[in-house]
Design a protein around this motif. Structure first.
Motif, PDB file in Angstrom:
ATOM      1  N   ALA A   2       1.739  -0.748   1.306  1.00 55.72           N
ATOM      2  CA  ALA A   2       0.696   0.248   1.553  1.00 55.72           C
ATOM      3  C   ALA A   2       0.780   1.447   0.615  1.00 55.72           C
ATOM      4  CB  ALA A   2       0.780   0.733   3.004  1.00 55.72           C
ATOM      5  N   VAL A   3       1.926   1.645  -0.018  1.00 59.25           N
ATOM      6  CA  VAL A   3       2.083   2.814  -0.885  1.00 59.25           C
ATOM      7  C   VAL A   3       2.278   2.394  -2.350  1.00 59.25           C
ATOM      8  CG1 VAL A   3       3.472   4.866  -1.353  1.00 59.25           C
ATOM      9  CG2 VAL A   3       2.976   4.217   1.002  1.00 59.25           C
ATOM     10  N   ILE A   4       3.400   1.770  -2.664  1.00 60.10           N
ATOM     11  CA  ILE A   4       3.740   1.490  -4.063  1.00 60.10           C
ATOM     12  C   ILE A   4       2.774   0.483  -4.681  1.00 60.10           C
ATOM     13  CG2 ILE A   4       5.511   0.501  -5.569  1.00 60.10           C
ATOM     14  CD1 ILE A   4       7.609   1.711  -3.668  1.00 60.10           C
ATOM     15  N   VAL A   5       2.544  -0.648  -3.999  1.00 57.94           N
ATOM     16  CA  VAL A   5       1.666  -1.684  -4.566  1.00 57.94           C
ATOM     17  C   VAL A   5       0.212  -1.230  -4.547  1.00 57.94           C
ATOM     18  CG1 VAL A   5       0.941  -4.092  -4.411  1.00 57.94           C
ATOM     19  CG2 VAL A   5       3.291  -3.472  -3.872  1.00 57.94           C
ATOM     20  N   THR A   6      -0.207  -0.508  -3.514  1.00 61.16           N
ATOM     21  CA  THR A   6      -1.583  -0.008  -3.469  1.00 61.16           C
ATOM     22  C   THR A   6      -1.853   0.968  -4.608  1.00 61.16           C
ATOM     23  OG1 THR A   6      -1.666  -0.288  -1.062  1.00 61.16           O
ATOM     24  CG2 THR A   6      -3.292   1.174  -2.052  1.00 61.16           C
ATOM     25  N   ALA A   7      -0.893   1.857  -4.871  1.00 62.69           N
ATOM     26  CA  ALA A   7      -1.061   2.793  -5.990  1.00 62.69           C
ATOM     27  C   ALA A   7      -1.124   2.047  -7.318  1.00 62.69           C
ATOM     28  CB  ALA A   7       0.083   3.803  -5.999  1.00 62.69           C
ATOM     29  N   ALA A   8      -0.262   1.049  -7.490  1.00 64.33           N
ATOM     30  CA  ALA A   8      -0.267   0.274  -8.735  1.00 64.33           C
ATOM     31  C   ALA A   8      -1.576  -0.487  -8.913  1.00 64.33           C
ATOM     32  CB  ALA A   8       0.915  -0.698  -8.752  1.00 64.33           C
ATOM     33  N   LEU A   9      -2.074  -1.091  -7.842  1.00 61.03           N
ATOM     34  CA  LEU A   9      -3.320  -1.848  -7.927  1.00 61.03           C
ATOM     35  C   LEU A   9      -4.501  -0.930  -8.210  1.00 61.03           C
ATOM     36  CD1 LEU A   9      -4.782  -4.555  -7.655  1.00 61.03           C
ATOM     37  CD2 LEU A   9      -4.994  -4.114  -5.197  1.00 61.03           C
ATOM     38  N   THR A  10      -4.506   0.253  -7.634  1.00 60.18           N
ATOM     39  CA  THR A  10      -5.592   1.198  -7.893  1.00 60.18           C
ATOM     40  C   THR A  10      -5.639   1.571  -9.366  1.00 60.18           C
ATOM     41  OG1 THR A  10      -5.327   2.112  -5.663  1.00 60.18           O
ATOM     42  CG2 THR A  10      -6.587   3.418  -7.234  1.00 60.18           C
ATOM     43  N   ARG A  11      -4.477   1.794  -9.976  1.00 56.05           N
ATOM     44  CA  ARG A  11      -4.452   2.108 -11.400  1.00 56.05           C
ATOM     45  C   ARG A  11      -4.957   0.943 -12.240  1.00 56.05           C
ATOM     46  NH1 ARG A  11       0.210   5.237  -9.655  1.00 56.05           N
ATOM     47  NH2 ARG A  11       1.587   3.428  -9.790  1.00 56.05           N
ATOM     48  N   GLN A  12      -4.731  -0.285 -11.786  1.00 58.05           N
ATOM     49  CA  GLN A  12      -5.223  -1.451 -12.507  1.00 58.05           C
ATOM     50  C   GLN A  12      -6.742  -1.588 -12.378  1.00 58.05           C
ATOM     51  OE1 GLN A  12      -3.157  -4.959 -11.163  1.00 58.05           O
ATOM     52  NE2 GLN A  12      -1.145  -4.044 -11.447  1.00 58.05           N
ATOM     53  N   LEU A  13      -7.259  -1.383 -11.178  1.00 58.72           N
ATOM     54  CA  LEU A  13      -8.682  -1.603 -10.933  1.00 58.72           C
ATOM     55  C   LEU A  13      -9.550  -0.454 -11.425  1.00 58.72           C
ATOM     56  CD1 LEU A  13      -8.549  -3.095  -7.307  1.00 58.72           C
ATOM     57  CD2 LEU A  13      -8.722  -4.325  -9.480  1.00 58.72           C
TER      58      LEU A  13
ATOM     59  N   PRO B  78      -8.768   2.084 -14.094  1.00 58.30           N
ATOM     60  CA  PRO B  78      -7.896   2.713 -15.097  1.00 58.30           C
ATOM     61  C   PRO B  78      -8.504   3.925 -15.773  1.00 58.30           C
ATOM     62  CG  PRO B  78      -8.882   0.714 -15.981  1.00 58.30           C
ATOM     63  CD  PRO B  78      -9.262   0.770 -14.534  1.00 58.30           C
ATOM     64  N   ARG B  79      -9.822   4.055 -15.783  1.00 59.67           N
ATOM     65  CA  ARG B  79     -10.478   5.150 -16.497  1.00 59.67           C
ATOM     66  C   ARG B  79     -10.828   6.328 -15.595  1.00 59.67           C
ATOM     67  NH1 ARG B  79      -9.436   4.544 -21.781  1.00 59.67           N
ATOM     68  NH2 ARG B  79      -9.401   2.316 -22.262  1.00 59.67           N
ATOM     69  N   GLU B  80     -10.700   6.158 -14.295  1.00 58.66           N
ATOM     70  CA  GLU B  80     -11.104   7.209 -13.370  1.00 58.66           C
ATOM     71  C   GLU B  80      -9.934   8.125 -13.039  1.00 58.66           C
ATOM     72  OE1 GLU B  80     -14.712   4.748 -11.214  1.00 58.66           O
ATOM     73  OE2 GLU B  80     -13.179   5.730 -10.008  1.00 58.66           O
ATOM     74  N   VAL B  81     -10.185   9.402 -13.003  1.00 61.28           N
ATOM     75  CA  VAL B  81      -9.159  10.393 -12.657  1.00 61.28           C
ATOM     76  C   VAL B  81      -9.284  10.672 -11.166  1.00 61.28           C
ATOM     77  CG1 VAL B  81      -8.225  12.678 -13.172  1.00 61.28           C
ATOM     78  CG2 VAL B  81      -9.362  11.365 -14.969  1.00 61.28           C
ATOM     79  N   HIS B  82      -8.494   9.950 -10.396  1.00 59.83           N
ATOM     80  CA  HIS B  82      -8.607  10.006  -8.937  1.00 59.83           C
ATOM     81  C   HIS B  82      -7.328  10.564  -8.321  1.00 59.83           C
ATOM     82  CE1 HIS B  82      -6.101   6.454  -9.218  1.00 59.83           C
ATOM     83  NE2 HIS B  82      -7.032   5.856  -9.963  1.00 59.83           N
ATOM     84  N   ARG B  83      -7.329  10.675  -7.005  1.00 61.65           N
ATOM     85  CA  ARG B  83      -6.196  11.269  -6.284  1.00 61.65           C
ATOM     86  C   ARG B  83      -5.180  10.240  -5.804  1.00 61.65           C
ATOM     87  NH1 ARG B  83      -9.793  15.264  -2.385  1.00 61.65           N
ATOM     88  NH2 ARG B  83      -9.911  17.051  -3.793  1.00 61.65           N
ATOM     89  N   VAL B  84      -5.419   8.973  -6.072  1.00 63.57           N
ATOM     90  CA  VAL B  84      -4.552   7.940  -5.510  1.00 63.57           C
ATOM     91  C   VAL B  84      -3.225   7.892  -6.263  1.00 63.57           C
ATOM     92  CG1 VAL B  84      -4.303   5.491  -4.980  1.00 63.57           C
ATOM     93  CG2 VAL B  84      -6.550   6.580  -4.816  1.00 63.57           C
ATOM     94  N   ASN B  85      -2.152   8.163  -5.568  1.00 61.04           N
ATOM     95  CA  ASN B  85      -0.801   7.963  -6.082  1.00 61.04           C
ATOM     96  C   ASN B  85       0.120   7.770  -4.883  1.00 61.04           C
ATOM     97  OD1 ASN B  85       0.116  10.646  -5.155  1.00 61.04           O
ATOM     98  ND2 ASN B  85      -1.128  11.430  -6.848  1.00 61.04           N
ATOM     99  N   GLU B  86       1.382   7.516  -5.156  1.00 59.78           N
ATOM    100  CA  GLU B  86       2.314   7.222  -4.064  1.00 59.78           C
ATOM    101  C   GLU B  86       2.434   8.384  -3.080  1.00 59.78           C
ATOM    102  OE1 GLU B  86       3.112   4.587  -7.485  1.00 59.78           O
ATOM    103  OE2 GLU B  86       2.912   6.777  -7.288  1.00 59.78           O
ATOM    104  N   THR B  87       2.425   9.599  -3.578  1.00 61.79           N
ATOM    105  CA  THR B  87       2.581  10.759  -2.702  1.00 61.79           C
ATOM    106  C   THR B  87       1.385  10.929  -1.779  1.00 61.79           C
ATOM    107  OG1 THR B  87       3.980  11.909  -4.314  1.00 61.79           O
ATOM    108  CG2 THR B  87       2.875  13.261  -2.654  1.00 61.79           C
TER     109      THR B  87
END
Length: 421
Positions: A266-277, A279-288
């Motif tokens: 729910a945290v580490i893999v979700t953050a990694a997948l969001t960056r993959q899907l 990649p060009r958007e500056v969003h708030r999704v990260n592990e923290t």
């Protein structure tokens, strides 16, 4: 394609779905836009474009319902097995979905916590102990986010860890989808064929149409419970204040086995997948932030009958697979859940039961394959590829938490070149 204009030429039109950064928003748009970098820009460069936080594509409607395969079975079990009140559950999930969409501007999912749910259903925890589990897991996630521990942990992890967990989770979801689809093989097969036909049609909400077709076929063939005769009213959640003993019971039984799964999936893999899907958007999704929003949601929802919940990579893949790209998808499913909880009350169970398991399985199959593909195991070689495949196998055979514990030392050795195969 370059976005630069030569002297004397008009600037090029922005790419589809975005507009120049800094463009004035309509007066009714209260939510800030999501900055977007074009392909020619470096990662640290100020984005030239932006997109609206809420999109109007019809495929957002499809993506909104793409994750029901991981939602409905757990909710039905919690209501029927341990007597959880539907109002509190649907209302809390719906509000968290609405908040997640507005805060992140992306189709970030909200899901029941799988390990905690398994304990709840097998050990028949009472609602007060479930509230205790929600309070304790929420407090721990909040602490991990506020202190920055989760961010430091994520930075230290080799890339093979997230890839292996993501691949294993995707394949596990696909296998579960096949199992559910085989509950009524002909129905599951027809829904899969319909989804295949609709995936390439951008104007059609594929997942929504497939679910509607599955419900209709289930009613015609008599393989699903009949449509309920609903009587609407105003229902509010009951307050649940667990004792210290019930808090401890929830912590030991549900929080301890759930926390490793939440931190990985729910945290580490979700953050990694969001960056993959995205990649060009500056969003708030990260592990923290994922830790913080999950922690706050559980702390607020638990006293009102909320079920332990978090984000999840499988849910993100499901929403994205069926067309969700903005906050519209979580807003739609969030509003639907709030309306069901507030106006249907205890009848909500009869309403969600009309969705055939086979139709849910078809959704899970497609989203699981999509999540597994996004892991891109082919980018690794030799020892690192071995670690990715091993962690995927352990995730399926055991669980992601065990795969993380057993695979992390090997991943570190492979990253340092000390694992020769």
């Amino acid at each position: 394609m370059s976005t630069e204009a030569t002297a004397g030429e008009a600037p090029p039109d922005p790419p589809r779905g975005v507009h120049p950064a800094g463009q004035a928003r309509p007066w009714w748009n209260l939510f800030p836009d999501i900055p977007v970098r074009c392909r020619e820009q470096a990662p640290g460069e100020a984005p030239r474009y932006a997109r609206r936080r809420f999109g109007g594509d019809t495929r957002e409607l499809s993506g909104a319902f793409g994750d029901l395969g991981t939602f409905i079975p757990h909710i039905v079990g919690a209501i029927t097995v341990v007597g959880m009140a539907p109002t509190g559950m649907f209302l809390s999930f719906g509000l968290f979905y609405l908040f997640s969409g507005a805060f992140y501007g992306l189709p970030i999912p909200v899901q029941p916590m799988k390990a905690a749910s398994a304990v709840v259903l097998t050990q028949h925890l009472p609602p007060a102990a479930i509230a205790g589990a929600g309070l304790t897991v929420g407090a721990l996630l909040l602490i991990l986010g506020v202190t920055g521990i989760i961010a430091r942990l994520a930075r230290l992890l080799p890339a093979t860890v997230a890839a292996g967990l993501q691949l294993g989770l995707g394949l596990a979801l696909a296998l579960l989808g096949i199992k559910l689809a085989m509950a009524t093989p002909w129905l599951g097969g027809l829904v899969c064929l319909l989804l295949l036909a609709l995936l390439g049609a951008r104007r059609w909400p594929g997942a929504l149409l497939a679910l509607a077709a599955g419900i209709a076929l289930g009613q015609i063939a008599g393989v699903s419970p009949p449509l309920p005769a609903l009587t609407f009213g105003l229902h509010l959640p009951a307050l649940i204040i667990p004792t210290w003993g019930e808090v401890w019971q929830g912590f030991v039984a549900a929080t301890i086995p759930q926390l490793p799964l939440t931190l990985t999936n729910a945290v580490i893999v979700t953050a990694a997948l969001t960056r993959q899907l995205f990649p060009r958007e500056v969003h708030r999704v990260n592990e923290t932030t994922l830790c913080l929003t999950s922690g706050i949601a559980n702390l607020l929802a638990a006293p009102f009958g909320g079920y332990p919940m978090c984000h999840g990579a499988g849910g993100l893949a499901a929403h994205h697979r069926f067309g969700a790209r903005t906050a519209t998808a979580p807003a739609v499913i969030g509003i639907v859940m709030v309306l069901i909880g507030v106006f249907c009350g205890d009848q909500a169970l009869a309403l969600v039961r009309v969705v055939p398991e086979a139709a849910l399985g078809a959704l899970l199959l497609f989203s699981g394959i999509d999540l597994a593909q996004a892991a891109k195991p082919q980018r690794f070689e030799r020892a690192e590829l071995f670690v990715v495949l091993l962690m995927a196998a352990l995730s399926i055979a055991l669980n992601p938490a065990a795969a993380f514990a057993l695979g992390l030392p090997l991943a570190v050795l492979a990253q340092k070149g000390r694992l020769n195969l």
